[in-house]
Design a protein around this motif. Structure first.
Motif, PDB file in Angstrom:
ATOM      1  N   TYR A 194       0.736  -1.247   0.057  1.00 38.25           N
ATOM      2  CA  TYR A 194       0.178  -0.101  -0.009  1.00 38.25           C
ATOM      3  C   TYR A 194       1.063   1.259   0.030  1.00 38.25           C
ATOM      4  N   ASN A 195       0.199   2.539  -0.449  1.00 40.28           N
ATOM      5  CA  ASN A 195       0.929   3.685  -0.220  1.00 40.28           C
ATOM      6  C   ASN A 195       0.385   4.271   1.162  1.00 40.28           C
ATOM      7  N   ILE A 196       1.336   4.350   2.112  1.00 36.85           N
ATOM      8  CA  ILE A 196       1.142   4.696   3.323  1.00 36.85           C
ATOM      9  C   ILE A 196       1.639   6.237   3.563  1.00 36.85           C
ATOM     10  N   VAL A 197       0.898   7.137   3.978  1.00 37.96           N
ATOM     11  CA  VAL A 197       1.140   8.574   4.427  1.00 37.96           C
ATOM     12  C   VAL A 197       0.592   8.892   5.753  1.00 37.96           C
ATOM     13  N   LYS A 198       1.208   9.611   6.229  1.00 41.19           N
ATOM     14  CA  LYS A 198       1.021  10.183   7.281  1.00 41.19           C
ATOM     15  C   LYS A 198       0.395  11.818   6.871  1.00 41.19           C
ATOM     16  N   SER A 199      -0.626  12.143   7.290  1.00 43.39           N
ATOM     17  CA  SER A 199      -1.418  13.437   7.033  1.00 43.39           C
ATOM     18  C   SER A 199      -1.441  14.161   8.280  1.00 43.39           C
ATOM     19  N   ALA A 200      -1.192  13.758   9.374  1.00 43.20           N
ATOM     20  CA  ALA A 200      -1.309  14.400  10.854  1.00 43.20           C
ATOM     21  C   ALA A 200      -0.589  13.742  11.671  1.00 43.20           C
ATOM     22  N   PRO A 201      -0.384  14.216  12.817  1.00 44.55           N
ATOM     23  CA  PRO A 201       0.159  13.614  13.980  1.00 44.55           C
ATOM     24  C   PRO A 201      -0.536  12.343  14.277  1.00 44.55           C
ATOM     25  N   PHE A 202      -1.893  12.510  14.322  1.00 41.22           N
ATOM     26  CA  PHE A 202      -2.957  11.573  14.563  1.00 41.22           C
ATOM     27  C   PHE A 202      -3.518  10.947  13.456  1.00 41.22           C
ATOM     28  N   TYR A 203      -3.044  10.826  12.227  1.00 41.95           N
ATOM     29  CA  TYR A 203      -3.771  10.242  11.050  1.00 41.95           C
ATOM     30  C   TYR A 203      -2.628   9.541  10.227  1.00 41.95           C
ATOM     31  N   LEU A 204      -2.759   8.171  10.007  1.00 42.51           N
ATOM     32  CA  LEU A 204      -2.120   7.355   9.177  1.00 42.51           C
ATOM     33  C   LEU A 204      -2.830   7.048   8.033  1.00 42.51           C
ATOM     34  N   GLU A 205      -2.827   7.538   6.617  1.00 44.68           N
ATOM     35  CA  GLU A 205      -3.711   6.999   5.587  1.00 44.68           C
ATOM     36  C   GLU A 205      -3.156   5.765   4.894  1.00 44.68           C
ATOM     37  N   ILE A 206      -4.037   5.142   4.520  1.00 45.93           N
ATOM     38  CA  ILE A 206      -3.446   3.973   3.839  1.00 45.93           C
ATOM     39  C   ILE A 206      -4.232   3.890   2.170  1.00 45.93           C
ATOM     40  N   LEU A 207      -3.619   3.918   1.226  1.00 37.57           N
ATOM     41  CA  LEU A 207      -4.145   4.112   0.054  1.00 37.57           C
ATOM     42  C   LEU A 207      -3.671   3.104  -0.945  1.00 37.57           C
ATOM     43  N   HIS A 208      -4.252   2.691  -2.096  1.00 37.44           N
ATOM     44  CA  HIS A 208      -3.926   2.003  -3.236  1.00 37.44           C
ATOM     45  C   HIS A 208      -2.583   2.276  -3.574  1.00 37.44           C
ATOM     46  N   LYS A 209      -1.834   1.190  -3.715  1.00 38.96           N
ATOM     47  CA  LYS A 209      -0.250   1.430  -3.938  1.00 38.96           C
ATOM     48  C   LYS A 209      -0.214   2.511  -5.231  1.00 38.96           C
ATOM     49  N   GLY A 210      -1.261   2.468  -6.121  1.00 41.44           N
ATOM     50  CA  GLY A 210      -0.986   3.353  -7.270  1.00 41.44           C
ATOM     51  C   GLY A 210      -1.812   4.734  -7.234  1.00 41.44           C
ATOM     52  N   ALA A 211      -2.031   5.064  -5.907  1.00 44.18           N
ATOM     53  CA  ALA A 211      -2.320   6.492  -5.787  1.00 44.18           C
ATOM     54  C   ALA A 211      -1.400   7.376  -4.713  1.00 44.18           C
ATOM     55  N   ASN A 212      -1.222   8.463  -5.219  1.00 49.56           N
ATOM     56  CA  ASN A 212      -0.719   9.376  -4.290  1.00 49.56           C
ATOM     57  C   ASN A 212      -0.871  10.820  -4.987  1.00 49.56           C
ATOM     58  N   LYS A 213      -0.772  11.721  -4.210  1.00 53.80           N
ATOM     59  CA  LYS A 213      -0.758  13.370  -4.944  1.00 53.80           C
ATOM     60  C   LYS A 213      -0.143  13.250  -6.195  1.00 53.80           C
ATOM     61  N   GLY A 214       1.253  12.866  -6.172  1.00 55.77           N
ATOM     62  CA  GLY A 214       1.938  13.004  -7.338  1.00 55.77           C
ATOM     63  C   GLY A 214       1.509  12.268  -8.406  1.00 55.77           C
ATOM     64  N   ILE A 215       1.106  10.980  -8.325  1.00 55.58           N
ATOM     65  CA  ILE A 215       0.555  10.286  -9.515  1.00 55.58           C
ATOM     66  C   ILE A 215      -0.595  11.032 -10.140  1.00 55.58           C
ATOM     67  N   ALA A 216      -1.496  11.451  -8.975  1.00 48.74           N
ATOM     68  CA  ALA A 216      -2.750  12.058  -9.478  1.00 48.74           C
ATOM     69  C   ALA A 216      -2.485  13.187 -10.178  1.00 48.74           C
ATOM     70  N   LEU A 217      -1.568  14.218  -9.625  1.00 48.98           N
ATOM     71  CA  LEU A 217      -1.240  15.184 -10.496  1.00 48.98           C
ATOM     72  C   LEU A 217      -0.785  15.151 -11.847  1.00 48.98           C
ATOM     73  N   LYS A 218       0.109  14.221 -12.035  1.00 47.68           N
ATOM     74  CA  LYS A 218       0.722  13.621 -13.284  1.00 47.68           C
ATOM     75  C   LYS A 218      -0.470  13.407 -14.146  1.00 47.68           C
ATOM     76  N   LYS A 219      -1.304  12.478 -13.715  1.00 47.15           N
ATOM     77  CA  LYS A 219      -2.452  12.302 -14.455  1.00 47.15           C
ATOM     78  C   LYS A 219      -3.226  13.228 -14.930  1.00 47.15           C
ATOM     79  N   LEU A 220      -3.457  14.319 -14.154  1.00 52.13           N
ATOM     80  CA  LEU A 220      -4.281  15.457 -14.415  1.00 52.13           C
ATOM     81  C   LEU A 220      -3.649  16.305 -15.467  1.00 52.13           C
ATOM     82  N   ALA A 221      -2.226  16.490 -15.199  1.00 50.24           N
ATOM     83  CA  ALA A 221      -1.256  17.416 -16.124  1.00 50.24           C
ATOM     84  C   ALA A 221      -1.412  16.848 -17.559  1.00 50.24           C
ATOM     85  N   GLU A 222      -1.340  15.296 -17.658  1.00 45.89           N
ATOM     86  CA  GLU A 222      -1.277  14.837 -18.994  1.00 45.89           C
ATOM     87  C   GLU A 222      -2.763  14.685 -19.448  1.00 45.89           C
ATOM     88  N   HIS A 223      -3.725  14.918 -18.905  1.00 51.70           N
ATOM     89  CA  HIS A 223      -5.162  14.968 -19.391  1.00 51.70           C
ATOM     90  C   HIS A 223      -5.273  16.370 -19.793  1.00 51.70           C
TER      91      HIS A 223
END
Length: 270
Positions: A179-208
């Motif tokens: 998984y893609n694991i990111v800490k977004s606050a001292p009390f939040y650990l977010e678990i996402l699809h391996k193919g998801a993060n803000k960088g990947i999303a931004l790249k997809k949007l820029a290409e679009h």
């Protein structure tokens, strides 16, 4: 190359410490829009938790896009057309919920229009998230989660910072690989699809949008912003950013989110 798209994190970046959007930042973004620069909010929040800021910044047209759930979903604001998505599955739920229980931390799932938790003693941080993003909390057992077709976009381990930090050190190595694991606050650990993060999303949007990487600027403050700062032609970390995020930035603002740091970045590079 000139900047054509600016991706901006919300909490700790766009908003001040009181959760307010300042007039200085608002004016700077309006001026950038007048120069035909696309402003894209890029956040860990779901769409209901972003809507008031899209309205405040007049980002509601068919030319406007938003990145939510830490990059798991990219949508056109007006049409709701999905440019990119990466959801989690029922099997993911079973694995992640089991590990959360084993580590003794609270756990919840973010869906499209609700937060689901199997914790009878609901964490105050789940309540905080519900208030922050304007989504109701729904208690659902593990059986109910896997026997219904709930859309599960991201999952979160949430707890007191010291409890969560200890749990993070105990996560299995294979879990971090799956998984893609990111800490977004001292009390939040977010678990996402391996193919998801803000960088990947931004790249997809820029290409679009046929926008080159060098024409993209990203502004953020926390670990979940690192990927988009690394992707962008210009990655900007706020003065109040965590050290890991500052380390990957091309520029660090002299002003914090309480001092219109976003305005500083816009005026310098746009």
């Amino acid at each position: 190359m000139s900047i054509k798209l600016v991706a901006i994190d919300i909490d700790g970046t766009l908003l001040d410490s009181a959760g307010q959007l300042s007039e200085g930042v608002k004016k700077a973004l309006q001026e950038a829009k007048q120069k035909n620069i696309r402003i894209v909010l890029c956040t860990g929040r779901p769409l209901p938790g972003v809507t008031e800021y899209l309205k405040a910044l007049d980002l509601l047209s068919a030319d406007d896009y938003v990145i939510t759930y830490n990059g798991s979903l990219v949508q056109n604001v007006a049409t709701q057309h999905t440019v990119f998505s990466a959801n989690l599955t029922k099997n993911d739920y079973l694995k992640i919920n089991y590990i959360a229980q084993k580590l003794g931390v609270h756990f919840h799932v973010s869906g499209v229009d609700a937060i689901f938790t199997a914790n009878r003693n609901i964490s105050p941080y789940t309540v905080h998230e519900s208030t922050l993003v304007h989504m109701p909390i729904k208690y659902r057992t593990s059986d109910e989660m896997i026997h219904n077709d709930y859309e599960m976009i991201k999952m979160m381990m949430i707890d007191e910072p010291e409890i969560l930090d200890h749990a993070i050190t105990q996560l299995p190595a294979e879990f971090k690989e799956q998984y893609n694991i990111v800490k977004s606050a001292p009390f939040y650990l977010e678990i996402l699809h391996k193919g998801a993060n803000k960088g990947i999303a931004l790249k997809k949007l820029a290409e679009h949008l046929a926008i080159e990487q060098a024409e993209v600027m990203a502004i953020g403050d926390n670990e979940n912003d690192m990927a988009m700062l690394e992707y962008a032609g210009i990655g900007v970390a706020m003065q109040n950013a965590v050290e890991k995020t500052k380390a990957v930035a091309d520029y660090i603002t002299t002003a914090s989110n309480d001092e219109d740091g976003v305005k500083e970045a816009i005026e310098k590079f746009c």
